[in-house]
Design a protein around this motif. Structure first.
Motif, PDB file in Angstrom:
ATOM      1  N   UNK A  90      25.067   5.015  15.361  1.00  0.00           N
ATOM      2  CA  UNK A  90      26.303   5.681  15.787  1.00  0.00           C
ATOM      3  C   UNK A  90      26.484   5.618  17.292  1.00  0.00           C
ATOM      4  N   UNK A  91      25.391   5.776  18.045  1.00  0.00           N
ATOM      5  CA  UNK A  91      25.448   5.664  19.502  1.00  0.00           C
ATOM      6  C   UNK A  91      25.302   4.197  19.876  1.00  0.00           C
ATOM      7  N   UNK A  92      26.397   3.545  20.244  1.00  0.00           N
ATOM      8  CA  UNK A  92      26.393   2.106  20.525  1.00  0.00           C
ATOM      9  C   UNK A  92      25.663   1.754  21.819  1.00  0.00           C
ATOM     10  N   UNK A  93      25.292   2.766  22.600  1.00  0.00           N
ATOM     11  CA  UNK A  93      24.574   2.496  23.851  1.00  0.00           C
ATOM     12  C   UNK A  93      23.082   2.279  23.617  1.00  0.00           C
ATOM     13  N   UNK A  94      22.621   2.599  22.419  1.00  0.00           N
ATOM     14  CA  UNK A  94      21.202   2.418  22.107  1.00  0.00           C
ATOM     15  C   UNK A  94      20.924   0.955  21.784  1.00  0.00           C
ATOM     16  N   UNK A  95      19.828   0.434  22.315  1.00  0.00           N
ATOM     17  CA  UNK A  95      19.424  -0.940  22.040  1.00  0.00           C
ATOM     18  C   UNK A  95      18.154  -0.968  21.217  1.00  0.00           C
ATOM     19  N   UNK A  96      17.630  -2.184  21.020  1.00  0.00           N
ATOM     20  CA  UNK A  96      16.408  -2.328  20.242  1.00  0.00           C
ATOM     21  C   UNK A  96      15.230  -1.607  20.861  1.00  0.00           C
ATOM     22  N   UNK A  97      15.190  -1.563  22.194  1.00  0.00           N
ATOM     23  CA  UNK A  97      14.069  -0.908  22.870  1.00  0.00           C
ATOM     24  C   UNK A  97      14.083   0.597  22.733  1.00  0.00           C
ATOM     25  N   UNK A  98      15.262   1.199  22.710  1.00  0.00           N
ATOM     26  CA  UNK A  98      15.362   2.659  22.672  1.00  0.00           C
ATOM     27  C   UNK A  98      15.519   3.214  21.259  1.00  0.00           C
ATOM     28  N   UNK A  99      16.044   2.403  20.326  1.00  0.00           N
ATOM     29  CA  UNK A  99      16.269   2.890  18.959  1.00  0.00           C
ATOM     30  C   UNK A  99      15.202   2.409  17.980  1.00  0.00           C
ATOM     31  N   UNK A 100      14.883   1.105  18.014  1.00  0.00           N
ATOM     32  CA  UNK A 100      13.980   0.527  17.010  1.00  0.00           C
ATOM     33  C   UNK A 100      12.510   0.593  17.414  1.00  0.00           C
ATOM     34  N   UNK A 101      12.224   0.370  18.697  1.00  0.00           N
ATOM     35  CA  UNK A 101      10.817   0.339  19.142  1.00  0.00           C
ATOM     36  C   UNK A 101      10.074   1.649  18.863  1.00  0.00           C
ATOM     37  N   UNK A 102      10.686   2.825  19.075  1.00  0.00           N
ATOM     38  CA  UNK A 102       9.968   4.068  18.761  1.00  0.00           C
ATOM     39  C   UNK A 102       9.610   4.208  17.276  1.00  0.00           C
ATOM     40  N   UNK A 132       0.880  -1.170   0.000  1.00  0.00           N
ATOM     41  CA  UNK A 132       0.000   0.000   0.000  1.00  0.00           C
ATOM     42  C   UNK A 132       0.915   1.217   0.000  1.00  0.00           C
ATOM     43  N   UNK A 133       0.819   2.069  -1.022  1.00  0.00           N
ATOM     44  CA  UNK A 133       1.786   3.164  -1.122  1.00  0.00           C
ATOM     45  C   UNK A 133       1.660   4.167   0.031  1.00  0.00           C
ATOM     46  N   UNK A 134       0.492   4.237   0.665  1.00  0.00           N
ATOM     47  CA  UNK A 134       0.360   5.118   1.827  1.00  0.00           C
ATOM     48  C   UNK A 134       1.127   4.547   3.016  1.00  0.00           C
ATOM     49  N   UNK A 135       0.976   3.243   3.263  1.00  0.00           N
ATOM     50  CA  UNK A 135       1.735   2.585   4.335  1.00  0.00           C
ATOM     51  C   UNK A 135       3.228   2.661   4.037  1.00  0.00           C
ATOM     52  N   UNK A 136       3.576   2.462   2.776  1.00  0.00           N
ATOM     53  CA  UNK A 136       4.979   2.575   2.371  1.00  0.00           C
ATOM     54  C   UNK A 136       5.511   3.975   2.675  1.00  0.00           C
ATOM     55  N   UNK A 137       4.692   4.987   2.446  1.00  0.00           N
ATOM     56  CA  UNK A 137       5.099   6.361   2.729  1.00  0.00           C
ATOM     57  C   UNK A 137       5.292   6.584   4.217  1.00  0.00           C
ATOM     58  N   UNK A 138       4.380   6.045   5.042  1.00  0.00           N
ATOM     59  CA  UNK A 138       4.537   6.149   6.497  1.00  0.00           C
ATOM     60  C   UNK A 138       5.874   5.537   6.927  1.00  0.00           C
ATOM     61  N   UNK A 139       6.177   4.369   6.361  1.00  0.00           N
ATOM     62  CA  UNK A 139       7.413   3.661   6.709  1.00  0.00           C
ATOM     63  C   UNK A 139       8.632   4.492   6.337  1.00  0.00           C
ATOM     64  N   UNK A 140       8.663   4.978   5.117  1.00  0.00           N
ATOM     65  CA  UNK A 140       9.852   5.689   4.640  1.00  0.00           C
ATOM     66  C   UNK A 140      10.021   7.039   5.335  1.00  0.00           C
ATOM     67  N   UNK A 141       8.923   7.699   5.665  1.00  0.00           N
ATOM     68  CA  UNK A 141       9.033   8.963   6.402  1.00  0.00           C
ATOM     69  C   UNK A 141       9.654   8.737   7.771  1.00  0.00           C
ATOM     70  N   UNK A 142       9.186   7.687   8.475  1.00  0.00           N
ATOM     71  CA  UNK A 142       9.731   7.374   9.801  1.00  0.00           C
ATOM     72  C   UNK A 142      11.202   6.981   9.702  1.00  0.00           C
ATOM     73  N   UNK A 143      11.551   6.251   8.656  1.00  0.00           N
ATOM     74  CA  UNK A 143      12.940   5.808   8.482  1.00  0.00           C
ATOM     75  C   UNK A 143      13.876   6.982   8.205  1.00  0.00           C
ATOM     76  N   UNK A 144      13.420   7.931   7.379  1.00  0.00           N
ATOM     77  CA  UNK A 144      14.271   9.084   7.052  1.00  0.00           C
ATOM     78  C   UNK A 144      14.606   9.886   8.303  1.00  0.00           C
ATOM     79  N   UNK A 145      13.613  10.080   9.159  1.00  0.00           N
ATOM     80  CA  UNK A 145      13.848  10.810  10.406  1.00  0.00           C
ATOM     81  C   UNK A 145      14.854  10.072  11.278  1.00  0.00           C
ATOM     82  N   UNK A 146      14.646   8.760  11.436  1.00  0.00           N
ATOM     83  CA  UNK A 146      15.520   7.965  12.296  1.00  0.00           C
ATOM     84  C   UNK A 146      16.924   7.841  11.716  1.00  0.00           C
ATOM     85  N   UNK A 147      17.009   7.698  10.401  1.00  0.00           N
ATOM     86  CA  UNK A 147      18.312   7.548   9.752  1.00  0.00           C
ATOM     87  C   UNK A 147      19.171   8.790   9.961  1.00  0.00           C
ATOM     88  N   UNK A 148      18.546   9.968   9.854  1.00  0.00           N
ATOM     89  CA  UNK A 148      19.273  11.221  10.066  1.00  0.00           C
ATOM     90  C   UNK A 148      19.710  11.366  11.520  1.00  0.00           C
TER      91      UNK A 148
END
Length: 764
Positions: free
Chosen positions: A553-565, A239-255
């Protein structure tokens, strides 16, 4: 004298005879011996063949929105003979350099180059800068050629535009790793473009006909016509709308996190349809050649193998629950555990003392899962569940380059570390999605798929992909039990490692993962792969999402603090878009919504606005016109969609990007997004429910973004209270109006208001 005459006669006769013998021999040679050769040679003179190129098939999302299509393109060519004849070399070179960016020296070489016999060429293409340019640039080149012709007062500028086709991706980088791309020559290079190239490219046709020496088509001559067979159209599950939600969230997190890479996959766990899939870094298939690094094209979702870390504990937990060896209330000693080959530790090396296995699941205790997988299940049963959940083998998704992962445990220490996702165990993201979906959907391991259907435009035949179950891994009741424990990992806001994925109003199940990366054979604790995988709602899963971040880049971040949000950001947008109500929604409103009569949206696209309006009015359907055209170019809801009586139909009469954004107040998020997508407008949303306000902004790249604010629908009690309040305010306003009217009347009769108030009888 007579003798001479006879000799001359014999000589002439002999020569004439010899001539006819040679002529007959030559005719025999041409017509009999070399007949085939001369027949073929003749055909080349009067027989012509014209290629009829096939159009490449279109790729769309699940709702029919175009993701890849063929569009007209234009190649710039020049005629050196004409340019030289009129002495306009410098003007042509400067003009095309300015428009196309091709170096002036190279343009001059094109103009002055000669054939082997020393003549200038009649036509030369301006590669690569002038190859398959878009319509806007074509118009500029055309205008320049016309301007040059008028200024120099010449019949021809020597600039030619050849119409062709090129592949175009209207959503640009959206879903780039799914689609892949074709190069400028139309050759498929990566992604589904490459995997389904035979289906997409179709087959070119030919037209063979006879022509006179001037090349003019000879009527009534024999012809061979083989029509082109256009490529098949592919509809994806995304679904291109869901795809857009995914990519928007990823761009913010990647930066923010600055990792090596990121991968997100969203799926419907009940069918294993992929709803969205993306990687960062990424690329734009339209401009794949513009200084893009090779790693940007890598599809980590199917081609990256890594130690999964604690997200793999879901498999261990599922096996233990299925075998009846998991007692959530049973205690064990956390901190460390010894197995043959070494001692293994929790992330907190000293542990939390004696705790229950359920608390161990919430805290993601390694020791708890070594106890469950290695000691209680045993090596043989544990490995059985690992392979039964699909690890060590390809899932079968249609994307190219999928790897099988690795399951290679031989020693006790290897089995023990595998129970919490380390050691001789490598997985791919798509394998994890398929495995956890088996828990979400009631225990069925299914084949993930991204192709929804393939349609042959020539025959109209459509082949649809049906959900495919590989095996029943665990029973439905045990799957629900595992889900209840994973829900507590998220819901427990004190000790749950997945608490940052909690979404108010929705029941979410999930698990975090933090895997230390092995570098040169040794674990480097400054480099980690962190992840989160979860699904919602727990009791009726609609979506499952995996987030994998390679080396933030911050190696102290884990799955709960980096990926879950990131999971939370995506799913909190997707669930309202999918129409999944929060559990706090009033039950009566749900019931009313279900009881509404559904009708099918009539076809309006292609009709004149007048005819479309007339038909809708006759059917008693509400509609709104968008744009200033006189013909319907698109509509929402689309033809054949289910819509409720009273729902409004939007008729678009011109290109969406040129239209004014309509008032979307009262629309659901899904409807608002669909309308804005038709208009090629980007969307951001806050809140959930229905649109209460909107704000449009113009972006630097010429696109528009609309920010929507949403609120949930009011309950009957709230509406009743508002109505009573409005009635009370209306009654009060009426009393004030009547009092003012009476005062005005008294004033006109000369009665002093103060005296009147003193002598009047108080009310009640």
């Amino acid at each position: 004298m007579t003798r001479r005459i006879k000799l001359r006669t014999l000589l002439i006769g002999g020569l004439t005879t010899l001539f006819f013998v040679v002529l007959i021999t030559r005719i025999f040679w041409i017509q009999i011996v070399s007949a085939d050769f001369w027949q073929d040679h003749a055909k080349t003179q009067w027989s012509k063949e014209l290629d009829l190129p096939a159009s490449r098939g279109t790729i769309t999302d699940r709702n029919g929105d175009v993701l890849a299509e063929d569009i007209p393109a234009y190649t710039v060519a020049i005629n050196p003979r004409i340019i030289t004849k009129y002495g306009i070399q410098q003007e042509v070179v400067e003009g095309l350099h300015k428009l196309l960016g091709k170096p002036e020296g190279e343009l001059l070489k094109l103009i002055n180059a000669k054939t082997k016999d020393g003549k200038l060429y009649g036509q030369r293409e301006v590669r690569n800068e002038g190859w398959k340019i878009d319509l806007d640039l074509k118009d500029k080149v055309e205008a320049f050629a016309e301007q040059l012709r008028k200024e120099k007062k010449i019949p021809d500028s020597g600039i030619i535009l050849i119409q062709e086709e090129k592949r175009y991706y209207p959503k640009e980088s959206l879903a780039a790793h799914i689609l892949g791309y074709t190069d400028r020559g139309g050759n498929a290079v990566t992604g589904l473009e490459k995997e389904y190239d035979e289906d997409l490219k179709g087959h070119d046709g030919i037209l063979q006909y006879e022509a006179d020496p001037k090349g003019v088509h000879v009527p009534k001559a024999s012809e061979v016509y083989q029509p082109a067979k256009d490529g098949k159209n592919i509809q994806l599950t995304i679904d291109d709308t869901i795809q857009q939600y995914i990519e928007n969230a990823m761009k913010e997190a990647y930066a923010k996190l600055n990792p090596i890479s990121m991968t997100v996959i969203a799926a419907d766990p009940n069918t294993m349809e992929i709803l969205g899939l993306a990687n960062m870094p990424t690329f734009n298939p339209n401009t794949y050649y513009d200084n893009v690094k090779q790693e940007n094209f890598f599809n980590h979702a199917v081609r990256s193998q890594y130690e999964p870390g604690s997200t793999f504990k879901i498999v261990t937990l599922a096996g233990a629950v299925q075998e009846g060896v998991f007692n959530p209330d049973e205690n064990y000693m956390s901190g460390s555990i010894h197995v043959p080959g070494g001692t293994l530790h929790d992330i907190n090396r000293y542990g939390w003392g004696p705790i229950s296995f359920l608390e161990g699941v919430k805290r993601s205790s390694n020791v708890a899962f070594v106890q469950l997988g290695y000691k209680k299940l045993g090596e043989e049963k544990f490995e059985h569940y690992v392979k039964d959940f699909g690890f060590g083998q390809k899932t079968g998704i249609e994307l190219p380059g999928e790897l099988p992962g690795q399951v290679s445990m031989h020693y006790p220490i290897e089995y023990a570390t595998a129970t919490y996702g380390h050691g001789q165990l490598l997985v791919t993201p798509i394998q994890q999605v398929a495995a956890v979906a088996a828990v979400a959907n009631g225990g069925k391991l299914m084949v993930p798929h991204i192709i929804k259907s393939i349609t042959d435009p020539t025959t109209g035949k459509t082949e649809s992909t049906e959900p495919k179950v590989v095996r029943q891994v665990i029973s439905p009741d045990k799957a629900r039990e595992v889900g209840s424990y994973l829900e507590q990992v998220v819901a427990d806001q004190k000790i749950g490692t997945g608490r940052h994925a909690y979404i108010e109003g929705y029941r979410v199940a999930g698990k975090t993962g933090t895997a230390v990366k092995p570098i040169n054979g040794k674990y480097d604790y400054t480099k980690q792969v962190v992840s989160f995988i979860g699904y919602a709602p727990v009791d009726d899963p609609k979506i499952l999402v995996l987030v994998v971040i390679d080396q933030p880049q911050n190696s102290k971040l884990g799955g709960g603090t980096a990926a879950a949000p990131i999971f939370k950001q995506i799913v909190s947008q997707v669930l309202p878009y999918m129409g999944v109500a929060k559990e706090t929604t009033d039950a009566d409103s749900k019931k009313d919504k279900k009881s509404q009569t559904l009708i099918k949206t009539p076809p309006m696209t292609g009709l004149s606005l007048k005819e479309a309006s007339s038909r809708l009015r006759n059917q008693g359907l509400a509609y709104e016109t968008l744009g200033k055209g006189d013909k319907v170019v698109s509509q929402y809801p689309k033809e054949g969609s289910d819509m409720t009586v009273g729902q409004q139909i939007y008729l678009l009469t011109e290109e969406g990007k040129k239209m004014q954004v309509p008032d979307l107040t009262g629309q659901s998020l899904r409807d608002a997004v669909e309308i804005l997508n038709l208009m090629q407008v980007k969307v951001t949303a806050s809140g959930e429910g229905y649109v209460i306000s909107q704000k449009a902004t113009q972006n630097k790249d010429g696109t528009r973004t609309v920010a929507l604010t949403l609120e949930p629908p009011k309950t009957e009690a709230e509406l009743k209270a508002e109505a009573e309040q409005a009635k009370a305010e209306a009654d009060k306003a009426k009393e004030n109006t009547e009092q003012k009217s009476e005062d005005s009347k008294n004033d006109s009769q000369g009665v002093d208001s103060k005296e009147s108030s003193e002598t009047s009888t108080p009310a009640g």
